[in-house]
Write a protein that holds these residues in place. Structure first.
Motif, PDB file in Angstrom:
ATOM      1  N   CYS A  10      36.214  20.243  11.139  1.00 25.09           N
ATOM      2  CA  CYS A  10      35.024  19.525  11.608  1.00 25.09           C
ATOM      3  C   CYS A  10      33.889  19.657  10.593  1.00 25.09           C
ATOM      4  O   CYS A  10      33.626  20.743  10.079  1.00 25.09           O
ATOM      5  CB  CYS A  10      34.580  20.081  12.964  1.00 25.09           C
ATOM      6  SG  CYS A  10      33.073  19.320  13.578  1.00 25.09           S
ATOM      7  N   CYS A  16      32.394  20.409  16.777  1.00 26.79           N
ATOM      8  CA  CYS A  16      31.437  19.592  17.535  1.00 26.79           C
ATOM      9  C   CYS A  16      32.113  18.874  18.701  1.00 26.79           C
ATOM     10  O   CYS A  16      31.468  18.540  19.679  1.00 26.79           O
ATOM     11  CB  CYS A  16      30.766  18.568  16.611  1.00 26.79           C
ATOM     12  SG  CYS A  16      31.836  17.168  16.187  1.00 26.79           S
ATOM     13  N   ASN A  17      33.418  18.638  18.594  1.00 27.23           N
ATOM     14  CA  ASN A  17      34.179  17.934  19.628  1.00 27.23           C
ATOM     15  C   ASN A  17      33.738  16.484  19.822  1.00 27.23           C
ATOM     16  O   ASN A  17      34.133  15.841  20.783  1.00 27.23           O
ATOM     17  CB  ASN A  17      34.120  18.669  20.978  1.00 27.23           C
ATOM     18  CG  ASN A  17      35.059  19.856  21.006  1.00 27.23           C
ATOM     19  OD1 ASN A  17      36.226  19.739  20.613  1.00 27.23           O
ATOM     20  ND2 ASN A  17      34.566  21.003  21.431  1.00 27.23           N
ATOM     21  N   LYS A  18      32.889  15.983  18.906  1.00 21.47           N
ATOM     22  CA  LYS A  18      32.407  14.604  19.059  1.00 21.47           C
ATOM     23  C   LYS A  18      32.875  13.715  17.922  1.00 21.47           C
ATOM     24  O   LYS A  18      33.038  12.517  18.090  1.00 21.47           O
ATOM     25  CB  LYS A  18      30.877  14.586  19.103  1.00 21.47           C
ATOM     26  CG  LYS A  18      30.308  15.136  20.398  1.00 21.47           C
ATOM     27  CD  LYS A  18      28.779  15.200  20.293  1.00 21.47           C
ATOM     28  CE  LYS A  18      28.207  16.214  21.281  1.00 21.47           C
ATOM     29  NZ  LYS A  18      27.073  16.944  20.706  1.00 21.47           N
ATOM     30  N   CYS A  19      33.093  14.308  16.746  1.00 21.38           N
ATOM     31  CA  CYS A  19      33.473  13.478  15.606  1.00 21.38           C
ATOM     32  C   CYS A  19      34.918  12.983  15.754  1.00 21.38           C
ATOM     33  O   CYS A  19      35.669  13.467  16.591  1.00 21.38           O
ATOM     34  CB  CYS A  19      33.287  14.258  14.305  1.00 21.38           C
ATOM     35  SG  CYS A  19      34.445  15.628  14.120  1.00 21.38           S
ATOM     36  N   CYS A  50      37.624  15.773  15.351  1.00 20.69           N
ATOM     37  CA  CYS A  50      37.716  16.637  16.532  1.00 20.69           C
ATOM     38  C   CYS A  50      38.461  15.924  17.656  1.00 20.69           C
ATOM     39  O   CYS A  50      39.379  16.474  18.265  1.00 20.69           O
ATOM     40  CB  CYS A  50      36.324  17.043  17.016  1.00 20.69           C
ATOM     41  SG  CYS A  50      35.606  18.407  16.091  1.00 20.69           S
TER      42      CYS A  50
HETATM   43 ZN    ZN Z   1      33.775  17.639  14.909  1.00 20.31          ZN
END
Ligand code: ZN
Length: 609
Positions: free
Chosen positions: A64, A73-76, A79
């Protein structure tokens, strides 16, 4: 939309969401923040403790580009793709189904190519101990010449089955069993988020039944939810988990401590009538009495709400019998548990057990009981007649047991061992793999240092932690490890299950000594033996004066002091620290021959997890 299992929907996506593994996750985050990433990791630990979740989070974190304090971030896009299992550069392999050499060779060939989308290619090999020898060899070759930008994460529930050649090339992380408290907290969080109603006691029952596995806890929770129409009720949790209802156990406890064997026999039958097997009954009873004992010691030692009983219940129970009686009861239970493993007639054993438990009064034990004065009156109330009746019952039941033991079913085991050493009791898991490295480097100086600041260390801990360590003491220490022995096996077990305790102790030690030391627990009764075995296995009994001395040229540099004669040996418990052993009494050879005398050359079984 079809129903999705809780453990899938609520799979942790950040290190912070991984329950009960703070030590591991903090270390991994630090590695990411400081860019000190190794090319191979081993995640070892019981099932359902977050190993593969941690592996996937790690795979995201190394790739990430929007890291937040070591967390992905779990958003990109990267991820998200990893979360959904759609990124070609993160490859998950289940060794349980792909255990062939071909698959690993395939990895070897493909690992050579640089990652296509991400910075790092990450191979996650689950249940890696299932690989065949050939596959391990192929994997070893890859680990020996790791391709750039490739990370291997090996996960396993059985690290002892992995070849040492592999172990020596990976960075190892041990995942701990999840405490009931942590499992409870996570379930509560999830249900609050889902707006589902629940009885807290039900969650405690589930947390305890899951025995350290978060995935198991959520699977049971799933079952209870389907059972009770999207509500979590205590009665349903008890049914689903199959735990013996606490109320019946409480009744049984009052009956045996009140010496009412006839009533206790009836209650025992009721409990078995609920469909519980004998072993489970005994296990439940042991942990029940253990809770009462801990409550006696200090009510803060147990989480009353986690037991399905109230504070008043415990206050009453802790007055029903002195600690000495409770210890005797646990001894009886441990013994019968051993014996019952070989019988096809558990009922008879349980009847004998019940009568025996009803007779325990804590008097036979020489140890002074703090509340001994409270027991005398209850003993007086028993008429001589009742005692005689009970003795007759026990005799006849014991005769039956003897007959059963000599019956063919029981005689199939090799030569009967009348008095097995206590150390072979099950359930006490000693981590030799962690103890031996400390022993290898242990010195008296380190031990004296640790002993000197033990009280100070305890003062840094919370009240429950301190009371638990009240019956413990350091018995060996090296520059990077401390072995702590516990007086009672069940307190040892309690400490083992407490991941926070270990972490706080290790942190406290570092603050006090400046050294990072790994803390390992052992039950006190096993310690002398572990030490002897270690001495024997490592040939430390060889440097004896009575043996023909080696030519001076071959002798390691050593003086006449005891310290150099006995390589880094920790003292026996109770042995005066820092003083040379007096006469042959405590010399290593003598220790070993004594050990052999006591236990024979048979290797005492100590489970090494
Ligand atoms: Zn990410």
């Amino acid at each position: 939309m079809s129903y999705q299992a809780l453990y899938r929907v609520w799979r942790p996506q950040r290190f912070d969401e991984l329950v009960g593994q703070q030590v591991v996750t903090q270390t991994l985050k630090n590695a990411i923040i400081t860019h000190q990433i190794s090319h191979a990791y081993l995640f070892a630990g019981p099932r359902g403790t977050g190993k593969t979740s941690a592996a996937k989070i790690f795979a995201k974190a190394v790739n990430c580009h929007h890291l937040e304090d070591g967390e992905p971030c779990n958003k990109c896009d990267l991820c998200k793709a990893i979360t959904n299992g759609q990124l070609n550069d993160v490859i998950e392999i289940d060794a349980a189904s792909n255990n062939g050499v071909e698959e690993i060779r395939d990895i070897r060939d493909k690992a050579k190519y640089a990652p296509t989308q991400a910075d790092y290619k990450v191979y996650i090999i689950d249940e890696v101990h299932m690989l065949s020898t050939g596959a391990f060899n192929a994997l070893l070759k890859t680990l020996e010449e790791p391709p750039a930008n490739v990370i291997f994460i090996l996960a396993t529930t059985e690290p002892h089955k992995i070849p040492l050649t592999i172990i020596s090339r990976v960075q190892r992380f041990d995942f701990r069993r999840i405490s009931a408290k942590d499992a409870f907290g996570r379930m509560k969080y999830i249900l609050d988020q889902k707006n589902v109603e629940y009885e807290e006691k039900a969650l405690w029952v589930i947390a305890n039944a899951a025995e350290g596995g978060m995935r198991d806890a959520l699977s049971i929770l799933d079952q209870v939810l389907s059972f009770s129409d999207n509500q979590v009720k205590l009665a349903d949790a008890l049914t689903v988990t199959g735990s013996v209802t606490k109320q019946l156990l409480e009744k049984y406890f009052f009956e045996v401590t009140g010496h009412q064997s006839a009533e206790a026999l009836d209650t025992m039958k009721d409990i078995l009538g609920e469909g519980k097997d004998g072993q489970r009954f005994i296990e439940d009873l042991i942990s029940f009495i253990r809770d009462v004992l801990l409550y006696q010691e200090s009510p803060e030692l147990i989480m009353v709400e986690s037991t399905g009983l109230t504070d008043e219940d415990f206050a009453k129970m802790s007055k029903a019998a002195p600690a000495t009686a409770l210890y005797q009861m646990i001894d009886e239970l441990n013994n019968i548990q051993e014996e019952m493993r070989f019988t096809t007639h558990p009922d008879v054993y349980l009847e004998v057990l019940t009568v025996k438990l009803s007779q325990v009064d804590g008097q036979a034990n020489v140890q002074p009981a703090p509340q001994a004065n409270e027991t005398t009156s209850t003993v007086d109330q028993n008429t001589q007649q009742t005692i005689e009746q009970l003795q007759a019952t026990v005799k006849s039941l014991q005769a039956t047991v003897k007959k059963l033991q000599s019956a063919p079913a029981a005689s199939t085991r090799p030569a009967k061992q009348p008095s097995q050493p206590r150390v072979q009791q099950r359930k006490v898991e000693v981590k030799l793999s962690q103890i031996n490295p400390v022993l290898g480097k242990a010195t008296r100086r380190d031990l004296v240092e640790i002993q000197g600041l033990w009280q100070e260390l305890l003062s840094k801990l919370s009240v429950p932690q301190r009371s638990l360590l009240h019956v413990s003491k350091p018995v060996a220490a090296s520059e990077d490890g401390v072995i702590v022995a516990f007086d009672y096996a069940f307190l040892f077990q309690q400490a083992m299950d407490d991941s926070e305790l270990l972490a706080s102790m290790e942190q406290g030690l570092q603050e006090l000594t400046g050294n990072e030391r790994h803390v390992v627990f052992v039950p006190k009764d096993k310690w002398p033996q572990i030490r002897r075995e270690y001495i024997k296995e490592h040939g430390l009994d060889k440097h004896q004066p009575q043996q023909s001395p080696r030519p001076a040229s071959q002798q390691p540099v050593q003086s006449a002091t005891s310290e150099s004669e006995q390589p880094p040996l920790p003292p026996e418990p109770g042995e005066p620290v820092g003083e040379p052993p007096t006469s042959a009494e405590s010399g290593p050879t003598d220790t070993v021959s004594k050990a052999q005398e006591l236990f024979g050359s048979e290797i005492v079984k100590v489970e090494d997890n």
